[in-house]
Design a protein around this motif. Structure first.
Motif, mmCIF file in Angstrom:
data_model
loop_
_atom_site.group_PDB
_atom_site.id
_atom_site.type_symbol
_atom_site.label_atom_id
_atom_site.label_comp_id
_atom_site.label_asym_id
_atom_site.label_seq_id
_atom_site.Cartn_x
_atom_site.Cartn_y
_atom_site.Cartn_z
ATOM 1 N N PHE A 126 1.380 5.584 -0.538
ATOM 2 C CA PHE A 126 0.732 6.888 -0.416
ATOM 3 C C PHE A 126 1.692 7.988 -0.875
ATOM 4 O O PHE A 126 2.908 7.817 -0.847
ATOM 5 C CB PHE A 126 0.387 7.200 1.053
ATOM 6 C CG PHE A 126 -0.515 6.218 1.742
ATOM 7 C CD1 PHE A 126 -0.032 4.995 2.178
ATOM 8 C CD2 PHE A 126 -1.835 6.527 1.980
ATOM 9 C CE1 PHE A 126 -0.858 4.095 2.841
ATOM 10 C CE2 PHE A 126 -2.670 5.634 2.650
ATOM 11 C CZ PHE A 126 -2.177 4.424 3.079
ATOM 12 N N PHE B 76 8.265 6.476 5.703
ATOM 13 C CA PHE B 76 8.330 7.660 4.862
ATOM 14 C C PHE B 76 9.646 7.713 4.104
ATOM 15 O O PHE B 76 10.710 7.367 4.631
ATOM 16 C CB PHE B 76 8.222 8.919 5.726
ATOM 17 C CG PHE B 76 6.835 9.215 6.212
ATOM 18 C CD1 PHE B 76 6.277 8.475 7.243
ATOM 19 C CD2 PHE B 76 6.086 10.216 5.628
ATOM 20 C CE1 PHE B 76 4.995 8.741 7.691
ATOM 21 C CE2 PHE B 76 4.799 10.491 6.070
ATOM 22 C CZ PHE B 76 4.253 9.753 7.117
ATOM 23 N N VAL C 8 3.241 1.353 3.519
ATOM 24 C CA VAL C 8 2.716 0.828 4.777
ATOM 25 C C VAL C 8 3.483 -0.430 5.149
ATOM 26 O O VAL C 8 3.680 -1.308 4.318
ATOM 27 C CB VAL C 8 1.223 0.502 4.663
ATOM 28 C CG1 VAL C 8 0.696 -0.069 5.979
ATOM 29 C CG2 VAL C 8 0.448 1.752 4.286
ATOM 30 N N TYR D 189 -1.417 -1.702 12.042
ATOM 31 C CA TYR D 189 -1.527 -0.481 12.831
ATOM 32 C C TYR D 189 -1.027 0.740 12.079
ATOM 33 O O TYR D 189 -0.473 1.659 12.662
ATOM 34 C CB TYR D 189 -0.790 -0.615 14.163
ATOM 35 C CG TYR D 189 -1.395 -1.682 15.047
ATOM 36 C CD1 TYR D 189 -0.656 -2.803 15.399
ATOM 37 C CD2 TYR D 189 -2.695 -1.571 15.510
ATOM 38 C CE1 TYR D 189 -1.217 -3.782 16.197
ATOM 39 C CE2 TYR D 189 -3.253 -2.556 16.310
ATOM 40 C CZ TYR D 189 -2.512 -3.652 16.654
ATOM 41 O OH TYR D 189 -3.050 -4.625 17.449
ATOM 42 N N ASN D 190 -1.216 0.753 10.776
ATOM 43 C CA ASN D 190 -0.829 1.919 9.987
ATOM 44 C C ASN D 190 0.608 2.346 10.186
ATOM 45 O O ASN D 190 0.909 3.526 10.200
ATOM 46 C CB ASN D 190 -1.712 3.125 10.327
ATOM 47 C CG ASN D 190 -3.171 2.853 10.094
ATOM 48 O OD1 ASN D 190 -3.945 2.938 11.019
ATOM 49 N ND2 ASN D 190 -3.518 2.504 8.889
ATOM 50 N N LYS D 191 1.509 1.420 10.361
ATOM 51 C CA LYS D 191 2.906 1.820 10.492
ATOM 52 C C LYS D 191 3.404 2.236 9.118
ATOM 53 O O LYS D 191 3.547 1.425 8.227
ATOM 54 C CB LYS D 191 3.738 0.672 11.057
ATOM 55 C CG LYS D 191 3.469 0.414 12.531
ATOM 56 C CD LYS D 191 4.408 -0.619 13.084
ATOM 57 C CE LYS D 191 5.837 -0.127 13.133
ATOM 58 N NZ LYS D 191 6.745 -1.103 13.781
ATOM 59 N N LEU D 192 3.635 3.517 8.984
ATOM 60 C CA LEU D 192 4.056 4.073 7.707
ATOM 61 C C LEU D 192 5.564 4.269 7.686
ATOM 62 O O LEU D 192 6.150 4.714 8.666
ATOM 63 C CB LEU D 192 3.378 5.417 7.464
ATOM 64 C CG LEU D 192 1.856 5.465 7.556
ATOM 65 C CD1 LEU D 192 1.353 6.835 7.125
ATOM 66 C CD2 LEU D 192 1.222 4.370 6.725
ATOM 67 N N SER E 232 0.875 -1.166 0.000
ATOM 68 C CA SER E 232 0.000 0.000 0.000
ATOM 69 C C SER E 232 0.913 1.217 0.000
ATOM 70 O O SER E 232 1.819 1.304 0.828
ATOM 71 C CB SER E 232 -0.910 0.022 1.226
ATOM 72 O OG SER E 232 -1.877 -0.990 1.161
#
Lengths: 114, 113
Positions: B34, B103, B94, B98-101, B32
């Motif tokens: 972004f 960057f 991702v 737990y939405n650990k992104l 995923s």
């Protein structure tokens, strides 16, 4: 609109001080996060919480702790501030734990440790 | 392990010309991805997201990104830059639950008149 509010935009502290960074979200989100942002490094996850009183370490938790006593509030604590903790700190929240769930960010707190 | 690499730390374009911000990712499973944007003194805002439904993803403010699995890329484009597009852009993958992104380092876009 979801609002994530960080209590201070700028903070200046001295080495060795205990520092509290506060974050409040108004959309009843389950998950909250603390990141630090440094030039050339992007954002790095310090801690996150997926429920009240629950917390998980992120990638760089050393020198930090967190507190989540109420669902809407997530605090980042620097027990004894050091100069290498000078940075922009960003709080975020999200509604769910799904991989595609977007994060809502606060405007950030620029912390300077002298 | 998941990671992202933004290939340019700074990009400068003239108003009205196309924008290309490059991002390569590494992921051990279907990722995923972004793109977030950060305007000066503001929080990060989601531009668009790829969730495996369609390889060409349209976002806000005329931006779009194409997921290319063969090239492990997720480049951000816009046909015509506007002065208000000047900001820092982050490519994000991702990692786990737990939405650990994770960057990328960010690309600062400057738009000149």
């Amino acid at each position: 609109d979801v609002k994530v509010t960080q209590s201070s935009r700028y903070l200046v502290k001295r080495t060795g001080e205990k520092v509290f960074l506060e974050c409040v979200q108004d959309m009843d989100h389950e998950n909250m996060f603390w990141y630090r942002q440094d030039p050339g490094l992007g954002l790095r996850l310090i801690y996150f919480s997926y429920d009240v009183k629950m917390k998980e370490k992120g990638d760089i938790p050393e020198g930090y702790s967190v507190s989540r006593e109420k669902k809407e509030r997530f605090s980042l604590i620097l027990e004894s501030a050091s100069t290498n903790q000078t940075s922009m700190y960003l709080c975020a929240s999200s509604a769910d734990t799904g991989r595609n769930e977007k994060l809502f960010f606060g405007s950030g707190t620029q912390l300077s440790v002298l | 392990a998941q990671s992202v690499t933004q290939l340019d730390s700074h990009v400068s374009v003239s108003e009205g010309t196309p924008v290309l911000l490059r991002c390569n990712y590494s992921s051990s499973y279907s990722p995923s991805l972004f793109w977030y944007v950060q305007h000066p003194n503001k929080g990060l805002q989601l531009l668009l997201k790829y969730t495996s439904a369609a390889t060409l993803v349209k976002g806000i403010n005329g931006f779009e990104a194409e997921f290319k699995k063969s090239e492990t890329s997720f480049h951000l484009t816009k046909p015509s830059a506007h002065m208000s597009d000047a900001a820092e852009y982050f490519c994000v993958v991702v990692s786990g639950g737990y939405n650990k992104l994770i960057f990328g380092a960010g690309t600062r876009l400057a738009v000149h008149p």
